[in-house]
Design a protein around this motif. Structure first.
Motif, PDB file in Angstrom:
ATOM      1  N   PHE A 115       0.836  -1.197   0.000  1.00 54.17           N
ATOM      2  CA  PHE A 115       0.000   0.000   0.000  1.00 54.17           C
ATOM      3  C   PHE A 115       0.872   1.248   0.000  1.00 54.17           C
ATOM      4  N   ALA A 116       0.228   2.383  -0.310  1.00 52.70           N
ATOM      5  CA  ALA A 116       0.984   3.617  -0.432  1.00 52.70           C
ATOM      6  C   ALA A 116       1.332   4.226   0.919  1.00 52.70           C
ATOM      7  N   GLN A 117       2.498   4.871   0.935  1.00 51.88           N
ATOM      8  CA  GLN A 117       2.942   5.552   2.150  1.00 51.88           C
ATOM      9  C   GLN A 117       3.348   6.997   1.849  1.00 51.88           C
ATOM     10  N   THR A 118       4.081   7.215   0.736  1.00 49.67           N
ATOM     11  CA  THR A 118       4.596   8.534   0.405  1.00 49.67           C
ATOM     12  C   THR A 118       3.545   9.333  -0.346  1.00 49.67           C
ATOM     13  N   LYS A 119       3.227  10.539   0.118  1.00 46.88           N
ATOM     14  CA  LYS A 119       2.154  11.331  -0.483  1.00 46.88           C
ATOM     15  C   LYS A 119       2.715  12.428  -1.391  1.00 46.88           C
ATOM     16  N   PHE A 120       2.130  12.549  -2.573  1.00 46.53           N
ATOM     17  CA  PHE A 120       2.488  13.597  -3.519  1.00 46.53           C
ATOM     18  C   PHE A 120       1.217  14.135  -4.161  1.00 46.53           C
ATOM     19  N   THR A 121       1.306  15.375  -4.642  1.00 47.51           N
ATOM     20  CA  THR A 121       0.225  15.901  -5.477  1.00 47.51           C
ATOM     21  C   THR A 121       0.536  15.494  -6.918  1.00 47.51           C
ATOM     22  N   LEU A 122      -0.462  15.614  -7.794  1.00 47.03           N
ATOM     23  CA  LEU A 122      -0.208  15.297  -9.198  1.00 47.03           C
ATOM     24  C   LEU A 122       0.825  16.240  -9.808  1.00 47.03           C
ATOM     25  N   ILE A 174       4.145  14.925  -8.929  1.00 49.44           N
ATOM     26  CA  ILE A 174       4.419  13.727  -9.718  1.00 49.44           C
ATOM     27  C   ILE A 174       4.869  14.103 -11.125  1.00 49.44           C
ATOM     28  N   GLN A 175       4.239  15.125 -11.715  1.00 52.08           N
ATOM     29  CA  GLN A 175       4.643  15.596 -13.043  1.00 52.08           C
ATOM     30  C   GLN A 175       6.123  15.952 -13.063  1.00 52.08           C
ATOM     31  N   ALA A 176       6.595  16.586 -12.008  1.00 53.54           N
ATOM     32  CA  ALA A 176       7.997  17.003 -11.935  1.00 53.54           C
ATOM     33  C   ALA A 176       8.929  15.817 -11.691  1.00 53.54           C
ATOM     34  N   LYS A 177       8.451  14.798 -10.977  1.00 56.43           N
ATOM     35  CA  LYS A 177       9.309  13.683 -10.608  1.00 56.43           C
ATOM     36  C   LYS A 177       9.418  12.607 -11.684  1.00 56.43           C
ATOM     37  N   ILE A 178       8.460  12.550 -12.586  1.00 65.09           N
ATOM     38  CA  ILE A 178       8.479  11.500 -13.613  1.00 65.09           C
ATOM     39  C   ILE A 178       9.758  11.556 -14.438  1.00 65.09           C
ATOM     40  N   GLN A 179      10.164  12.764 -14.819  1.00 61.74           N
ATOM     41  CA  GLN A 179      11.335  12.899 -15.679  1.00 61.74           C
ATOM     42  C   GLN A 179      12.601  12.357 -15.031  1.00 61.74           C
ATOM     43  N   GLU A 180      12.715  12.520 -13.729  1.00 61.98           N
ATOM     44  CA  GLU A 180      13.946  12.099 -13.058  1.00 61.98           C
ATOM     45  C   GLU A 180      13.901  10.675 -12.530  1.00 61.98           C
ATOM     46  N   VAL A 235       4.175   5.060  -3.570  1.00 64.34           N
ATOM     47  CA  VAL A 235       3.739   6.433  -3.806  1.00 64.34           C
ATOM     48  C   VAL A 235       2.229   6.540  -3.599  1.00 64.34           C
ATOM     49  N   GLN A 236       1.808   7.636  -3.000  1.00 67.51           N
ATOM     50  CA  GLN A 236       0.375   7.915  -2.844  1.00 67.51           C
ATOM     51  C   GLN A 236       0.107   9.305  -3.367  1.00 67.51           C
ATOM     52  N   ILE A 237      -0.952   9.424  -4.175  1.00 67.41           N
ATOM     53  CA  ILE A 237      -1.250  10.696  -4.834  1.00 67.41           C
ATOM     54  C   ILE A 237      -2.565  11.242  -4.299  1.00 67.41           C
ATOM     55  N   SER A 238      -2.508  12.457  -3.807  1.00 70.25           N
ATOM     56  CA  SER A 238      -3.722  13.114  -3.287  1.00 70.25           C
ATOM     57  C   SER A 238      -4.352  13.918  -4.414  1.00 70.25           C
ATOM     58  N   TYR A 239      -5.549  13.510  -4.812  1.00 68.65           N
ATOM     59  CA  TYR A 239      -6.216  14.187  -5.925  1.00 68.65           C
ATOM     60  C   TYR A 239      -7.687  13.794  -5.949  1.00 68.65           C
ATOM     61  N   ILE A 240      -8.537  14.757  -6.252  1.00 67.62           N
ATOM     62  CA  ILE A 240      -9.971  14.495  -6.391  1.00 67.62           C
ATOM     63  C   ILE A 240     -10.356  14.814  -7.836  1.00 67.62           C
ATOM     64  N   PRO A 241     -10.766  13.813  -8.636  1.00 74.02           N
ATOM     65  CA  PRO A 241     -11.060  14.049 -10.051  1.00 74.02           C
ATOM     66  C   PRO A 241     -12.089  15.140 -10.310  1.00 74.02           C
ATOM     67  N   GLU A 242     -12.989  15.354  -9.365  1.00 69.85           N
ATOM     68  CA  GLU A 242     -14.013  16.380  -9.574  1.00 69.85           C
ATOM     69  C   GLU A 242     -13.407  17.776  -9.727  1.00 69.85           C
ATOM     70  N   SER A 243     -12.156  17.950  -9.289  1.00 74.82           N
ATOM     71  CA  SER A 243     -11.486  19.249  -9.447  1.00 74.82           C
ATOM     72  C   SER A 243     -10.651  19.284 -10.719  1.00 74.82           C
ATOM     73  N   ASP A 244     -11.013  18.452 -11.676  1.00 77.14           N
ATOM     74  CA  ASP A 244     -10.309  18.293 -12.944  1.00 77.14           C
ATOM     75  C   ASP A 244     -10.034  19.637 -13.629  1.00 77.14           C
ATOM     76  N   PRO A 245      -8.743  19.966 -13.922  1.00 78.27           N
ATOM     77  CA  PRO A 245      -8.429  21.256 -14.551  1.00 78.27           C
ATOM     78  C   PRO A 245      -8.811  21.310 -16.026  1.00 78.27           C
ATOM     79  N   VAL A 246      -9.161  20.168 -16.624  1.00 76.08           N
ATOM     80  CA  VAL A 246      -9.488  20.166 -18.050  1.00 76.08           C
ATOM     81  C   VAL A 246     -10.976  19.955 -18.290  1.00 76.08           C
TER      82      VAL A 246
END
Length: 440
Positions: free
Chosen positions: A21-28, A31-37, A238-249
């Protein structure tokens, strides 16, 4: 009943195998910034970009002078070479002019050391053309890297939305289990001595067991999603905190039109192909320029000795011009032109497929929005029926079987609603993300 409840979980996203299960929390956004590295899916692209950096350094090195050192030792009785060796060693004497000695000399030793410095002059632009080729290759790989990063992010987003749907389904199942248990207990108390009660009673128990199965499947699928996220991002637990209802698109998907011109400017995979075709165009130009003369400035210094007791030396300076001719020159141009044509046609095919895929995706969004609206309406009706039937059952004016029939449809419809919403959120991001930069 029309369907068993445990079949309804097939409507929810399924991932791959897992461990934790997830332990480390990140925002999306993080995560966008960490994917490249950190993402392992970018390893090959990073290696290719390192190779292009090395290729660029190699091409730049062609501008620098080239120094060569050479030493040769030989014995010869060739009249010309003996005569020349003695001249170079500054040991030539009048006695060496004797005809017999010149025509039939004894074996003679020569140690010749040569140092030569050549400075290329890029009069035809061969080196600069090579630099253009490498530059275009680098741009292609950078676009490819950006496209891979966005593809990873699209997969991450889809997984996060699926996980959110599973969270909602999990809470829904727990609440409905509590509700159904109250109904079963009430029915059991009312009909404990009724021998004809078992059909409805057993059906209620079957639904209760099926709801428990759904919870088990939900837990399993969440673990699978977790493991896939760990792999895609390259960060364990990794754990990602995000609610789809706040979708920016959410709104932007309705405001974007699809055209070949727009796709060519925004799709990174297409831009990568464009840059690669540019590199092939530079290859064609390079082969054409190879048919032109090359030039270099040189300086040469020779030291010649027989036994190292003394030596002679000479030097030369000048400009050398080289011009190669051959049928292969024209065939090389034709070959590289054909390779460029292949990629140009592949680009046209890719563009046509991409345009069709994006328009299909746009149509899917319209369909999903309509479906989401209709299923939401049905959910409200099933919820209202559930409330009414519960009241009627408690008053004894409706049978348990009728209430369970509505209850089954209610659960099925809600699972379908979560699935459609999940697909809608994911495809919105996929559609908009292909056509513009999305920042969380």
């Amino acid at each position: 009943m029309k369907k068993e409840i445990n079949l309804l979980v097939s409507l929810i996203f399924v991932g791959v195998s897992v461990t934790s299960f997830a332990q480390t929390k990140f925002t999306l956004g993080e995560i966008q910034a960490k994917i490249q590295e950190s993402s392992p899916l970018l390893l090959e692209n990073r290696a290719k970009r390192d190779q292009v950096i090395a290729a660029n350094k190699l091409v730049n090195s062609y501008y620098f002078p080239q120094l060569s050192l050479k030493h040769a030792i030989y014995k010869t009785n060739n009249p010309v070479e003996v005569f020349a060796s003695k001249l170079m060693q500054e040991k030539f004497a009048m006695s060496d002019m004797m005809p017999d000695k010149m025509n039939n000399p004894e074996r003679y030793t020569n140690n010749l050391t040569t140092a030569e410095l050549v400075i290329p002059v890029d009069i035809t632009g061969l080196i600069s053309t090579s630099k253009d080729e490498v530059k275009s290759q680098g741009e292609s790989l950078n676009y490819e890297s950006t496209f891979i990063e966005k593809e990873i992010m699209r997969s991450v987003y889809k997984l996060v939305v699926a996980n959110h749907s599973l969270d909602q389904l999990e809470k829904f199942v727990v609440d409905e289990q509590k509700y159904l248990k109250r109904i079963i207990d009430l029915y059991d108390n009312k009909n404990s001595d009724n021998k004809n009660r078992y059909l409805s009673y057993n059906q209620a128990k079957i639904i209760m067991i099926s709801l428990g199965e759904m919870n088990l499947v939900v837990t399993s699928e969440k673990k699978k999603i977790q493991e896939t996220l760990n792999f895609l991002i390259g960060i364990k637990d990794v754990q990602i905190s995000y609610i789809p209802e706040s979708d920016p698109v959410a709104k932007e998907s309705d405001q974007i039109s699809v055209s070949k011109e727009g796709l060519a400017q925004t799709r990174d995979d297409l831009k990568a192909m464009q840059s690669y075709i540019s590199s092939l165009d530079s290859k064609v130009t390079f082969q054409k320029k190879k048919m032109l003369p090359t030039m270099g400035v040189f300086a040469r210094y020779n030291i010649s000795t027989e036994d190292f007791n003394g030596h002679g030396s000479d030097q030369a300076f000048g400009v050398m011009l080289k011009w190669d001719f051959g049928l292969s020159s024209y065939e090389n141009v034709a070959y590289e032109s054909a390779a460029k044509t292949v990629q140009a046609k592949a680009y046209e095919e890719k563009m046509a497929k991409t345009e069709n895929e994006m328009k299909t995706l746009q149509e899917d969004l319209v369909s999903l929005k309509n479906r989401e609206s209709e299923i939401s309406k049905k959910h409200e009706l099933f919820s209202e029926n559930k409330r009414i039937l519960t009241q009627q059952y408690q008053r004894g004016s409706v049978e348990l079987y009728n209430m369970l029939d509505n209850f089954t449809h209610y659960i099925e419809n809600y699972a379908q609603l979560l699935n459609v919403r999940q697909e809608l959120y994911s495809k919105k991001y996929q559609f908009v993300g292909h056509l513009k930069e999305v920042k969380f």
